[in-house]
Write a protein that holds these residues in place. Sequence first.
Motif, mmCIF file in Angstrom:
data_model
loop_
_atom_site.group_PDB
_atom_site.id
_atom_site.type_symbol
_atom_site.label_atom_id
_atom_site.label_comp_id
_atom_site.label_asym_id
_atom_site.label_seq_id
_atom_site.Cartn_x
_atom_site.Cartn_y
_atom_site.Cartn_z
ATOM 1 N N GLN A 44 0.878 -1.169 0.000
ATOM 2 C CA GLN A 44 0.000 0.000 0.000
ATOM 3 C C GLN A 44 0.914 1.216 0.000
ATOM 4 O OE1 GLN A 44 -3.317 -0.394 -0.077
ATOM 5 N NE2 GLN A 44 -3.141 -2.602 0.100
ATOM 6 N N GLU A 45 1.273 1.686 -1.196
ATOM 7 C CA GLU A 45 2.316 2.714 -1.307
ATOM 8 C C GLU A 45 2.104 3.901 -0.372
ATOM 9 O OE1 GLU A 45 4.391 3.266 -4.996
ATOM 10 O OE2 GLU A 45 5.760 3.389 -3.303
ATOM 11 N N TYR A 46 3.131 4.215 0.392
ATOM 12 C CA TYR A 46 3.205 5.339 1.347
ATOM 13 C C TYR A 46 2.235 5.194 2.518
ATOM 14 C CZ TYR A 46 5.203 7.190 -2.970
ATOM 15 O OH TYR A 46 5.907 7.334 -4.136
ATOM 16 N N ARG A 47 1.550 4.084 2.638
ATOM 17 C CA ARG A 47 0.690 3.863 3.810
ATOM 18 C C ARG A 47 0.860 2.411 4.277
ATOM 19 N NH1 ARG A 47 -5.246 3.012 1.221
ATOM 20 N NH2 ARG A 47 -4.496 2.083 -0.660
ATOM 21 N N GLU A 48 2.141 2.020 4.319
ATOM 22 C CA GLU A 48 2.466 0.648 4.709
ATOM 23 C C GLU A 48 2.401 0.461 6.221
ATOM 24 O OE1 GLU A 48 4.587 2.591 2.930
ATOM 25 O OE2 GLU A 48 4.976 1.641 1.000
ATOM 26 N N TRP A 49 2.522 1.550 6.979
ATOM 27 C CA TRP A 49 2.553 1.421 8.444
ATOM 28 C C TRP A 49 1.286 0.776 8.978
ATOM 29 C CZ3 TRP A 49 4.231 6.882 10.588
ATOM 30 C CH2 TRP A 49 5.561 7.111 10.213
ATOM 31 N N VAL A 50 1.445 -0.040 10.039
ATOM 32 C CA VAL A 50 0.266 -0.624 10.681
ATOM 33 C C VAL A 50 -0.511 0.505 11.387
ATOM 34 C CG1 VAL A 50 1.141 -2.968 10.943
ATOM 35 C CG2 VAL A 50 1.749 -1.245 12.647
ATOM 36 N N TRP A 51 -1.811 0.303 11.585
ATOM 37 C CA TRP A 51 -2.661 1.425 11.966
ATOM 38 C C TRP A 51 -2.328 2.123 13.293
ATOM 39 C CZ3 TRP A 51 -5.587 1.398 16.295
ATOM 40 C CH2 TRP A 51 -5.919 0.157 16.848
ATOM 41 N N PRO A 52 -1.804 1.400 14.353
ATOM 42 C CA PRO A 52 -1.498 2.171 15.579
ATOM 43 C C PRO A 52 -0.485 3.295 15.317
ATOM 44 C CG PRO A 52 -1.444 -0.186 16.018
ATOM 45 C CD PRO A 52 -1.535 -0.041 14.536
ATOM 46 N N PHE B 38 -13.337 -0.206 5.001
ATOM 47 C CA PHE B 38 -14.518 -0.924 4.542
ATOM 48 C C PHE B 38 -14.885 -0.763 3.068
ATOM 49 C CE2 PHE B 38 -15.836 2.894 6.833
ATOM 50 C CZ PHE B 38 -16.621 3.538 5.896
ATOM 51 N N TYR B 39 -14.358 0.249 2.369
ATOM 52 C CA TYR B 39 -14.662 0.350 0.931
ATOM 53 C C TYR B 39 -13.441 0.036 0.078
ATOM 54 C CZ TYR B 39 -12.904 4.882 2.360
ATOM 55 O OH TYR B 39 -12.157 5.869 2.937
ATOM 56 N N GLN B 40 -12.433 -0.588 0.702
ATOM 57 C CA GLN B 40 -11.179 -0.741 -0.038
ATOM 58 C C GLN B 40 -10.951 -2.154 -0.569
ATOM 59 O OE1 GLN B 40 -7.817 1.404 0.681
ATOM 60 N NE2 GLN B 40 -8.649 2.736 2.266
ATOM 61 N N ALA B 41 -12.002 -2.777 -1.066
ATOM 62 C CA ALA B 41 -11.801 -4.107 -1.628
ATOM 63 C C ALA B 41 -11.547 -3.967 -3.130
ATOM 64 C CB ALA B 41 -13.036 -4.955 -1.388
ATOM 65 N N GLY B 42 -10.717 -4.842 -3.674
ATOM 66 C CA GLY B 42 -10.494 -4.911 -5.122
ATOM 67 C C GLY B 42 -10.115 -3.571 -5.724
ATOM 68 N N LEU B 43 -10.870 -3.182 -6.764
ATOM 69 C CA LEU B 43 -10.525 -1.950 -7.472
ATOM 70 C C LEU B 43 -10.688 -0.707 -6.595
ATOM 71 C CD1 LEU B 43 -11.835 -2.244 -11.119
ATOM 72 C CD2 LEU B 43 -9.489 -2.036 -10.302
ATOM 73 N N GLY B 44 -11.579 -0.805 -5.591
ATOM 74 C CA GLY B 44 -11.750 0.324 -4.664
ATOM 75 C C GLY B 44 -10.418 0.663 -4.009
ATOM 76 N N ASN B 45 -9.664 -0.372 -3.679
ATOM 77 C CA ASN B 45 -8.359 -0.164 -3.063
ATOM 78 C C ASN B 45 -7.414 0.549 -4.033
ATOM 79 O OD1 ASN B 45 -5.415 -1.343 -2.760
ATOM 80 N ND2 ASN B 45 -6.343 -1.289 -0.734
ATOM 81 N N THR B 46 -7.482 0.150 -5.309
ATOM 82 C CA THR B 46 -6.603 0.758 -6.312
ATOM 83 C C THR B 46 -6.913 2.241 -6.473
ATOM 84 O OG1 THR B 46 -6.640 -1.357 -7.445
ATOM 85 C CG2 THR B 46 -5.864 0.528 -8.717
ATOM 86 N N VAL B 47 -8.206 2.561 -6.550
ATOM 87 C CA VAL B 47 -8.598 3.957 -6.760
ATOM 88 C C VAL B 47 -8.160 4.798 -5.555
ATOM 89 C CG1 VAL B 47 -10.561 5.518 -7.035
ATOM 90 C CG2 VAL B 47 -10.503 3.371 -8.295
#
Length: 464
Positions: free
Chosen positions: A127-135, A188-197
Amino acid sequence: MRDPGLVAAPSADAATVRVTFEYVAWATVWLLVGTTIGLIASIKLHWPEFLPYAWLSFGRVRPAHTSLVLLGWASLALVGLSLYVVSRTSRVPLWSPRLARIALWLWNLALLGGLVTLLAGVSRGPQEYREWVWPLAVILAAAVLIDGYVAYRTVAARTLPEVYVSNWYILGGFCYLPILYVTSYLPFYQAGLGNTVVAGYYMHNAMGMWFTQLALGVSYYAIPRLLGRPVYSYALGVLGFWTNLLFYPLIGAHHFIFSPVPWWLQSTAILFSVGMMVPVWAGTGNLLLTFKGGGGAVRRSYALPFLVTGLIGYGLSSTQGTIEAFRTANVYLHFTNFTVGHSHATMYGFITFIAWGAVYGLVPRLTGREPSPLAVGVHFWLALVGVLTYVIAISIAGILQGLAWVAGQSFIVSVIAAEPMWLWRTIGGLLMVGGHVVFAANVWAMRPQRATVPTPPNAVGIPA
Ligand code: HEM
Ligand code: HEM
């Protein structure tokens, strides 16, 4: 030669001076760590046996490099400078330097956590530039919110009726980053192509609505201040701000041209990438025209050449981005190293040079200490020759890869074609990192004296 304009500003209050310097100093630490890691990543591409440890494998050092240079170096340097700018242009001391310092330690905590977890292989995946775990993302978000609140309260307490154009950009950046961060981390909206967008939206708006906004905000203060003259056109500055906001949020899909992302969304992104030429050239033109007739000042100053280089970098590399977005060009360039060249032309040639120019231009005014002009010159030339070598080499690699792929040749043909250029990238990177070591010594030379006398805030000057 010493810059005669660079004399200490006894009017800056001690607390604002110290916290601004602390941000710049920590940013410099992350610059050194982050770009050394970048160098390791670069060497591995033409010498795969180099440092063959799991925690230093390419897949781990790459995100460690990007997160440290983006969130550690560029963000901390620009946030520190921005806090100083909002205070000066509002003619009040910074609202709560103590909170700003707490935010700085939250940044550092998140960055250290990010470095350790990424090298340990703990991440959110590709996940480019957002690889950090959420905490860690939550800690970073808290730091940004605190800094944004401190900036807002400072501007709200201003003793002047108008909000200076720098503060439009700076507060705009602080408003947009939380929106961007929440949008990109909510799952919750980041499945499949949603994640890409969302990935495209996040990547480019981090660049355009955070780094670009802060860099322009700082430039609109530093350049008139160092030249001792008003900005060429206030109206163009405001036009740039609103058109940046109009066009940037919709260009994310240009990262995914020819992908299964809806065709109309790709076309919109291309159209808005063309629209981006309005804010880019309004900003570049406006700030470069502010230099008109000021050639002497540029020759005498060691800070202004960094700012001129950064502005030229902004105009040229953004125009390159617009060209890259067209389908006819993207078919050759997407997935290739050409994009890595564009990333460094923008994040280094634009953002990093502006940050350095502002550090050299403003920090001696607040601490009363200057670096050696010779050392600043050495830094400038190492960084400039280094980044030109890097960008030219890696762009050639990208074009060779694209030509091989479009011609339908086997993948290994493109690897063999690009390999000599990867070595040249390492040579450029060595010069860049050498420049960063000299920069760190220069920052140390500019450190504040222990006893800086606080003086009344209304003595603070703003750009003409
Ligand atoms: C007119 C303005 C700009 C346009 C139209 C533009 C266009 C593009 C395009 C089309 C790509 C993706 C290429 C591909 O993957 O095929 C890209 C990537 C990138 N751009 Fe820009 N660009 C602009 C300005 C900037 C600026 C000002 C920055 C930095 C402050 C920046 C930073 C980046 C980065 C870091 C990437 C790589 C993202 C990734 O894939 O990880 N760009 N740009
Ligand atoms: C402040 C300075 C720097 C900044 C802001 C920066 C920023 C970036 C960014 C945004 C990317 C992602 C590029 C993309 O996917 O398109 C990247 C990747 C990379 N950077 Fe840097 N960088 C800096 C300095 C350096 C230096 C000095 C080196 C040393 C050679 C370096 C080597 C690399 C490498 C090897 C990659 C991975 C490219 C790939 O995946 O093929 N960077 N950097």
